[in-house]
Motif scaffolding. Structure first.
Motif, PDB file in Angstrom:
ATOM      1  N   ALA A 190       0.847  -1.191   0.000  1.00  0.00           N
ATOM      2  CA  ALA A 190       0.000   0.000   0.000  1.00  0.00           C
ATOM      3  C   ALA A 190       0.881   1.238   0.000  1.00  0.00           C
ATOM      4  N   ASP A 191       0.337   2.305  -0.550  1.00  0.00           N
ATOM      5  CA  ASP A 191       1.043   3.586  -0.521  1.00  0.00           C
ATOM      6  C   ASP A 191       0.845   4.259   0.833  1.00  0.00           C
ATOM      7  N   ILE A 192       1.861   5.001   1.259  1.00  0.00           N
ATOM      8  CA  ILE A 192       1.761   5.806   2.479  1.00  0.00           C
ATOM      9  C   ILE A 192       2.035   7.248   2.087  1.00  0.00           C
ATOM     10  N   MET A 193       1.067   8.127   2.304  1.00  0.00           N
ATOM     11  CA  MET A 193       1.283   9.529   1.963  1.00  0.00           C
ATOM     12  C   MET A 193       1.874  10.284   3.141  1.00  0.00           C
ATOM     13  N   ALA A 194       2.338  11.490   2.884  1.00  0.00           N
ATOM     14  CA  ALA A 194       3.023  12.287   3.903  1.00  0.00           C
ATOM     15  C   ALA A 194       2.145  12.550   5.120  1.00  0.00           C
ATOM     16  N   GLU A 195       0.839  12.783   4.896  1.00  0.00           N
ATOM     17  CA  GLU A 195      -0.075  13.034   6.014  1.00  0.00           C
ATOM     18  C   GLU A 195      -0.145  11.828   6.936  1.00  0.00           C
ATOM     19  N   THR A 196      -0.088  10.626   6.355  1.00  0.00           N
ATOM     20  CA  THR A 196      -0.108   9.402   7.161  1.00  0.00           C
ATOM     21  C   THR A 196       1.135   9.318   8.037  1.00  0.00           C
ATOM     22  N   VAL A 197       2.282   9.665   7.476  1.00  0.00           N
ATOM     23  CA  VAL A 197       3.526   9.637   8.240  1.00  0.00           C
ATOM     24  C   VAL A 197       3.485  10.658   9.366  1.00  0.00           C
ATOM     25  N   ARG A 198       2.920  11.842   9.087  1.00  0.00           N
ATOM     26  CA  ARG A 198       2.846  12.880  10.121  1.00  0.00           C
ATOM     27  C   ARG A 198       1.916  12.486  11.258  1.00  0.00           C
ATOM     28  N   ARG A 199       0.787  11.870  10.932  1.00  0.00           N
ATOM     29  CA  ARG A 199      -0.261  11.621  11.921  1.00  0.00           C
ATOM     30  C   ARG A 199      -0.101  10.308  12.681  1.00  0.00           C
ATOM     31  N   SER A 200       0.633   9.354  12.096  1.00  0.00           N
ATOM     32  CA  SER A 200       0.651   8.012  12.665  1.00  0.00           C
ATOM     33  C   SER A 200       2.077   7.519  12.904  1.00  0.00           C
ATOM     34  N   SER A 201       2.144   6.277  13.385  1.00  0.00           N
ATOM     35  CA  SER A 201       3.439   5.648  13.655  1.00  0.00           C
ATOM     36  C   SER A 201       3.900   4.738  12.522  1.00  0.00           C
ATOM     37  N   LEU A 202       3.158   4.681  11.412  1.00  0.00           N
ATOM     38  CA  LEU A 202       3.490   3.732  10.352  1.00  0.00           C
ATOM     39  C   LEU A 202       4.886   3.954   9.774  1.00  0.00           C
ATOM     40  N   GLY A 203       5.299   5.205   9.690  1.00  0.00           N
ATOM     41  CA  GLY A 203       6.619   5.499   9.142  1.00  0.00           C
ATOM     42  C   GLY A 203       7.754   4.956   9.984  1.00  0.00           C
ATOM     43  N   LYS A 204       7.454   4.622  11.251  1.00  0.00           N
ATOM     44  CA  LYS A 204       8.472   4.099  12.160  1.00  0.00           C
ATOM     45  C   LYS A 204       8.499   2.572  12.192  1.00  0.00           C
ATOM     46  N   CYS A 205       7.568   1.936  11.463  1.00  0.00           N
ATOM     47  CA  CYS A 205       7.553   0.467  11.414  1.00  0.00           C
ATOM     48  C   CYS A 205       8.762  -0.054  10.644  1.00  0.00           C
ATOM     49  N   GLY A 206       9.190  -1.250  11.009  1.00  0.00           N
ATOM     50  CA  GLY A 206      10.313  -1.865  10.328  1.00  0.00           C
ATOM     51  C   GLY A 206      10.062  -3.331  10.048  1.00  0.00           C
ATOM     52  N   PRO A 207      10.907  -3.951   9.241  1.00  0.00           N
ATOM     53  CA  PRO A 207      10.742  -5.368   8.912  1.00  0.00           C
ATOM     54  C   PRO A 207      10.638  -6.237  10.167  1.00  0.00           C
ATOM     55  N   GLY A 208       9.649  -7.127  10.181  1.00  0.00           N
ATOM     56  CA  GLY A 208       9.448  -8.023  11.315  1.00  0.00           C
ATOM     57  C   GLY A 208       8.451  -7.520  12.335  1.00  0.00           C
ATOM     58  N   ASP A 209       8.094  -6.245  12.279  1.00  0.00           N
ATOM     59  CA  ASP A 209       7.109  -5.708  13.223  1.00  0.00           C
ATOM     60  C   ASP A 209       5.726  -6.297  12.925  1.00  0.00           C
ATOM     61  N   HIS A 210       5.003  -6.626  13.979  1.00  0.00           N
ATOM     62  CA  HIS A 210       3.629  -7.098  13.816  1.00  0.00           C
ATOM     63  C   HIS A 210       2.676  -5.907  13.812  1.00  0.00           C
ATOM     64  N   VAL A 211       1.638  -6.010  12.991  1.00  0.00           N
ATOM     65  CA  VAL A 211       0.649  -4.934  12.881  1.00  0.00           C
ATOM     66  C   VAL A 211      -0.760  -5.527  12.919  1.00  0.00           C
ATOM     67  N   ASN A 212      -1.692  -4.755  13.466  1.00  0.00           N
ATOM     68  CA  ASN A 212      -3.095  -5.156  13.511  1.00  0.00           C
ATOM     69  C   ASN A 212      -3.749  -4.892  12.157  1.00  0.00           C
ATOM     70  N   LEU A 213      -4.468  -5.903  11.635  1.00  0.00           N
ATOM     71  CA  LEU A 213      -5.092  -5.773  10.318  1.00  0.00           C
ATOM     72  C   LEU A 213      -6.603  -5.997  10.409  1.00  0.00           C
ATOM     73  N   GLU A 214      -7.340  -5.179   9.671  1.00  0.00           N
ATOM     74  CA  GLU A 214      -8.792  -5.347   9.558  1.00  0.00           C
ATOM     75  C   GLU A 214      -9.243  -4.873   8.190  1.00  0.00           C
ATOM     76  N   ARG A 215     -10.005  -5.703   7.506  1.00  0.00           N
ATOM     77  CA  ARG A 215     -10.609  -5.283   6.243  1.00  0.00           C
ATOM     78  C   ARG A 215     -11.781  -4.335   6.517  1.00  0.00           C
ATOM     79  N   ALA A 216     -12.089  -3.510   5.521  1.00  0.00           N
ATOM     80  CA  ALA A 216     -13.261  -2.642   5.639  1.00  0.00           C
ATOM     81  C   ALA A 216     -14.499  -3.503   5.860  1.00  0.00           C
ATOM     82  N   MET A 217     -15.428  -2.985   6.651  1.00  0.00           N
ATOM     83  CA  MET A 217     -16.616  -3.744   7.015  1.00  0.00           C
ATOM     84  C   MET A 217     -17.533  -3.970   5.815  1.00  0.00           C
ATOM     85  N   ALA A 218     -17.995  -5.196   5.660  1.00  0.00           N
ATOM     86  CA  ALA A 218     -18.960  -5.508   4.605  1.00  0.00           C
ATOM     87  C   ALA A 218     -20.327  -4.932   4.975  1.00  0.00           C
ATOM     88  N   ALA A 219     -21.135  -4.638   3.952  1.00  0.00           N
ATOM     89  CA  ALA A 219     -22.445  -4.029   4.192  1.00  0.00           C
ATOM     90  C   ALA A 219     -23.338  -4.906   5.064  1.00  0.00           C
TER      91      ALA A 219
END
Length: 222
Positions: free
Chosen positions: A60-89
């Protein structure tokens, strides 16, 4: 839109930034089911658009606003992340309405075990704390949780064993950064109450016309 109920723990393969934007590659399995390019997946609470599908992951792409607002830019290889798909109708709401739009970050201040649960204290800036209420909802790294305590400097949640097992929350250490998304209802109410002036205050003309006041909201426990 998401619910804050984590479906899977993914593993970061890489984060490549050029300036303040770039791409993230994540190893996953369950969230790939029925997922197509262009679909949304929340990664540690951040809504990202799938741009490449792999047999065992996605990018996925990460835009500059995402890096400013979140911790995603600090993630590195091997880090675990919480995943959730968008909710179905036709899906079920197990948590609360989560947009995947991070308001900012907080810092883990303490973790304290109490019988079968763990109290997690998060320090956060005033701009985030003002929207947090006791027994209200908060998304921490994409996990829907109930606020058990809040003051002018921090808030607390109690994490049960199931949540601990299915998410990254209790793998955090004191000082770690977490993504925070406030319940959006409070933000909409504030906007409606104080819409008009550049400083956020409500024009006198609107004050006379509006029947919605802070006193009315407090009366009905909002």
């Amino acid at each position: 839109m998401f619910t804050g109920i984590i479906e899977e723990l993914g593993t970061v393969r890489s984060v490549s930034l050029s300036g303040s934007s770039g791409k993230i590659s994540i190893k996953a399995k369950k969230v790939l089911e029925n997922t197509k390019i262009g679909d949304s997946i929340a990664v540690n609470g951040v809504c990202l658009t799938v741009v490449t599908l792999l047999p065992d992951g996605f990018t996925a792409d990460i835009m500059a606003e995402t890096v400013r607002r979140s911790s995603l830019g600090k993630c590195g290889p091997g880090d675990h992340v919480n995943l959730e798909r968008a909710m179905a109708a036709d899906g079920r709401f197990g948590g609360h309405i989560v947009a995947g739009h991070i308001d900012g970050t907080g810092t883990v201040a303490s973790l304290k075990k109490e019988e079968n649960a763990v109290w997690v204290t998060i320090s956060a800036p005033p701009g985030i704390l003002k929207y947090i209420i006791e027994k209200g909802s908060i998304a921490i790294d994409g996990v829907s949780l109930t606020v058990a305590y809040v003051d002018d400097t921090c808030f607390k949640v109690s994490v049960i064993p199931h949540t601990a097992k299915e998410t990254t929350l209790l793998t955090k250490n004191v000082g770690d950064i977490v993504n925070l998304e406030n319940d959006m209802v409070g933000k909409y109410v504030e906007k409606l109450l104080f819409f008009g002036n550049s400083d956020g205050s409500q024009p006198d003309s609107q004050k006379q016309q509006s029947g919605l006041t802070m006193e009315m909201l407090e009366k009905y426990d909002f």
